[in-house]
Design a protein around this motif. Structure first.
Motif, mmCIF file in Angstrom:
data_model
loop_
_atom_site.group_PDB
_atom_site.id
_atom_site.type_symbol
_atom_site.label_atom_id
_atom_site.label_comp_id
_atom_site.label_asym_id
_atom_site.label_seq_id
_atom_site.Cartn_x
_atom_site.Cartn_y
_atom_site.Cartn_z
ATOM 1 N N LYS A 146 -8.303 9.681 4.571
ATOM 2 C CA LYS A 146 -7.438 8.755 5.297
ATOM 3 C C LYS A 146 -6.285 8.286 4.401
ATOM 4 C CE LYS A 146 -9.857 8.514 9.147
ATOM 5 N NZ LYS A 146 -10.956 9.435 8.820
ATOM 6 N N THR A 147 -5.211 7.841 5.040
ATOM 7 C CA THR A 147 -4.073 7.285 4.311
ATOM 8 C C THR A 147 -4.366 5.814 4.010
ATOM 9 O OG1 THR A 147 -2.543 8.791 5.422
ATOM 10 C CG2 THR A 147 -1.593 6.858 4.349
ATOM 11 N N VAL A 148 -4.501 5.502 2.731
ATOM 12 C CA VAL A 148 -4.958 4.175 2.323
ATOM 13 C C VAL A 148 -4.000 3.584 1.292
ATOM 14 C CG1 VAL A 148 -6.861 2.855 1.336
ATOM 15 C CG2 VAL A 148 -7.352 4.888 2.711
ATOM 16 N N SER A 149 -3.642 2.329 1.483
ATOM 17 C CA SER A 149 -2.769 1.634 0.536
ATOM 18 C C SER A 149 -3.599 0.986 -0.573
ATOM 19 C CB SER A 149 -1.956 0.552 1.257
ATOM 20 O OG SER A 149 -1.303 -0.291 0.324
ATOM 21 N N ILE A 150 -3.216 1.280 -1.811
ATOM 22 C CA ILE A 150 -3.787 0.625 -2.994
ATOM 23 C C ILE A 150 -2.621 0.236 -3.890
ATOM 24 C CG2 ILE A 150 -5.260 0.863 -5.029
ATOM 25 C CD1 ILE A 150 -6.885 2.949 -3.569
ATOM 26 N N PHE A 151 -2.523 -1.043 -4.224
ATOM 27 C CA PHE A 151 -1.437 -1.519 -5.086
ATOM 28 C C PHE A 151 -1.785 -1.156 -6.523
ATOM 29 C CE2 PHE A 151 1.547 -5.448 -5.685
ATOM 30 C CZ PHE A 151 2.449 -4.637 -6.368
ATOM 31 N N ARG A 152 -1.215 -0.069 -7.002
ATOM 32 C CA ARG A 152 -1.567 0.458 -8.309
ATOM 33 C C ARG A 152 -1.100 -0.467 -9.433
ATOM 34 N NH1 ARG A 152 -3.319 5.547 -8.620
ATOM 35 N NH2 ARG A 152 -2.636 5.699 -10.787
ATOM 36 N N GLY A 160 -19.603 7.057 -3.332
ATOM 37 C CA GLY A 160 -19.516 8.502 -3.444
ATOM 38 C C GLY A 160 -18.132 9.082 -3.268
ATOM 39 N N LEU A 161 -17.107 8.277 -3.420
ATOM 40 C CA LEU A 161 -15.740 8.752 -3.251
ATOM 41 C C LEU A 161 -14.915 8.514 -4.515
ATOM 42 C CD1 LEU A 161 -14.896 7.405 0.329
ATOM 43 C CD2 LEU A 161 -15.480 9.757 -0.282
ATOM 44 N N ALA A 162 -13.849 9.265 -4.646
ATOM 45 C CA ALA A 162 -12.876 9.067 -5.718
ATOM 46 C C ALA A 162 -11.510 8.844 -5.076
ATOM 47 C CB ALA A 162 -12.838 10.275 -6.644
ATOM 48 N N GLU A 163 -10.589 8.328 -5.855
ATOM 49 C CA GLU A 163 -9.257 8.057 -5.320
ATOM 50 C C GLU A 163 -8.621 9.331 -4.766
ATOM 51 O OE1 GLU A 163 -5.226 5.579 -6.656
ATOM 52 O OE2 GLU A 163 -6.766 6.072 -8.137
ATOM 53 N N ARG A 164 -8.908 10.457 -5.386
ATOM 54 C CA ARG A 164 -8.335 11.730 -4.931
ATOM 55 C C ARG A 164 -8.869 12.175 -3.571
ATOM 56 N NH1 ARG A 164 -11.821 12.982 -9.130
ATOM 57 N NH2 ARG A 164 -13.696 14.147 -8.512
ATOM 58 N N ASP A 165 -9.961 11.563 -3.121
ATOM 59 C CA ASP A 165 -10.502 11.893 -1.806
ATOM 60 C C ASP A 165 -9.737 11.212 -0.682
ATOM 61 O OD1 ASP A 165 -12.628 13.510 -2.801
ATOM 62 O OD2 ASP A 165 -13.764 11.690 -3.286
ATOM 63 N N LEU A 166 -8.826 10.323 -1.055
ATOM 64 C CA LEU A 166 -8.015 9.601 -0.084
ATOM 65 C C LEU A 166 -6.561 10.040 -0.218
ATOM 66 C CD1 LEU A 166 -10.608 7.849 -0.550
ATOM 67 C CD2 LEU A 166 -9.157 5.829 -0.311
ATOM 68 N N LYS A 167 -5.791 9.793 0.790
ATOM 69 C CA LYS A 167 -4.339 9.971 0.709
ATOM 70 C C LYS A 167 -3.768 8.595 0.394
ATOM 71 C CE LYS A 167 -4.555 13.564 4.264
ATOM 72 N NZ LYS A 167 -4.203 13.904 5.673
ATOM 73 N N THR A 168 -3.701 8.274 -0.878
ATOM 74 C CA THR A 168 -3.311 6.915 -1.275
ATOM 75 C C THR A 168 -1.808 6.755 -1.346
ATOM 76 O OG1 THR A 168 -3.471 7.448 -3.630
ATOM 77 C CG2 THR A 168 -5.450 6.572 -2.563
ATOM 78 N N VAL A 169 -1.351 5.578 -0.989
ATOM 79 C CA VAL A 169 0.051 5.199 -1.137
ATOM 80 C C VAL A 169 0.090 3.887 -1.908
ATOM 81 C CG1 VAL A 169 0.905 6.397 0.905
ATOM 82 C CG2 VAL A 169 -0.001 4.084 1.139
#
Length: 366
Positions: A146-152, A168-177
């Motif tokens: 999924k496309t997920v917002s994370i304030f890096r 069981g997930l990593a950041e690369r498993d998401l479509k992060t913005v």
């Protein structure tokens, strides 16, 4: 010795003494202005923020009143770019003190910023995940692809990664913005993203019926919380120790007031002046003691969290090398304040796992 030579010697000594006096005065003179950077855009008029005793200091103008007789101005600078923007301001010596979260503080230290952590000012901040109301996402595991917002680069970034890992997930498993808090909310309500990792600000859009909160760290492992602290530039601290002590004194007074349960309603009212509704603060602090969240003490739990942030930041290559946490907290000013106000036993301390320890605040040197 001839009279002309003796007279010349007296004039020379007098000039030297006068020069030393001016130098001594210059070294001990108070700064004309004290600049405090805050890692949030804030809100309200004047601009303020909530969730920290520092917001109480700001709204009540306690620092301005403290330094008024000394002729020292106090400037507050708020940064939409949060922690990373504050680090840039510290690097350029545009601010003297900074209120920001643990991860950006660690990144700044790893990048060579010379600072001292003075006290905690907002501990155990929760993290949430919100989605559009019609979303079928029910929890963390549903965020995959999924496309997920994370304030890096903020103190919520690593917590989000750890929450993902626990499921069981990593950041690369998401479509992060990478979106700041305001932009993330706008994207959320316009269906520009599938989900948002964020803080108490998400309750506002939830209560407006524009989003739903599908995950919360509240009541879970305290390792899934975010910490914030007040720091000072080392060179400013060396040259202005008396002023640093006065700033710490004011923040400790605010922490004491903000930890008193009889002030809960008024505390939330003051924080609501930032534009975050009262109901959001009630939700953020639901079933949580004010003293636990507003304690200024860098106890074993806080130090352990900073060490964990360092380790995680290295693993994720957010910093190139580990930086020491021991010795970074300078508790000398805090100790003096606690003694001055009779608050040595005011707050409970917690062990590295976040469990209450016997006794009060020892504030061991770190």
């Amino acid at each position: 010795m001839s009279k002309p030579f003796s007279r010349l010697r007296r004039i020379t000594l007098a000039a030297a003494t006068l020069a030393l006096s001016f130098a001594s005065f210059s070294a001990s003179a108070a700064p004309q202005v004290i600049r405090i950077g805050v890692a949030t855009a804030g809100g309200g008029e004047p601009v303020t923020w909530g969730g920290s005793p520092g917001g109480v200091v700001r709204v009540n103008q306690w620092l301005e009143k403290e330094f008024k007789a000394s002729g020292v101005q106090v400037e507050w600078l708020f940064f939409k770019g949060a922690g990373p923007a504050v680090n840039e301001a510290l690097s350029n010596k545009q601010i003297d003190f900074a209120y920001q979260g643990d991860l950006p503080q660690v990144i700044g230290r790893a990048n060579g910023l010379k600072t001292k952590l003075l006290l905690v000012s907002g501990a155990r901040n929760n993290l949430y995940v919100a989605t559009p109301p019609q979303s079928e996402i029910r929890g963390i595991k549903d965020l995959k692809d999924k496309t997920v917002s994370i304030f890096r680069g903020t103190n919520g970034h690593l917590v989000a990664i750890n929450v993902l890992a626990a499921n069981g997930l990593a950041e690369r498993d998401l479509k992060t913005v990478n979106l700041d808090a305001g932009s993330a909310q706008a994207a959320l309500v316009s269906n520009g993203v599938d989900a948002v990792f964020g803080g108490f600000e998400l309750f506002k859009v939830r209560d407006q019926g524009l989003a739903k909160v599908v995950y919360s760290t509240q009541g879970q492992d305290p390792a899934f919380t975010r910490q914030a602290a007040l720091l000072v530039r080392e060179d400013f601290e060396k040259e202005n120790k008396a002023e640093v002590q006065r700033v710490v004194d004011v923040f400790v007074r605010a922490a004491d007031w903000s930890s008193d349960e009889k002030n809960r309603a008024e505390l939330f009212r003051l924080w609501a002046l930032s534009g975050t509704p009262l109901a959001s603060w009630e939700a953020e602090f639901d079933k949580q003691e004010l003293a636990q969240r507003n304690s200024p003490i860098p106890d074993d739990f806080i130090v352990a969290r900073y060490k964990a942030v360092v380790d995680d930041a290295v693993k994720l290559k957010l910093i190139r090398r580990a930086v020491p946490v021991d010795g970074w907290f300078d508790t000398s000013y805090l100790k003096a304040s606690l003694k001055k106000f009779g608050l040595e036993q005011r707050w409970a301390e917690y062990d590295a796992r976040g469990r209450a320890k016997a006794g009060g605040a020892s504030v061991a040197s770190r």
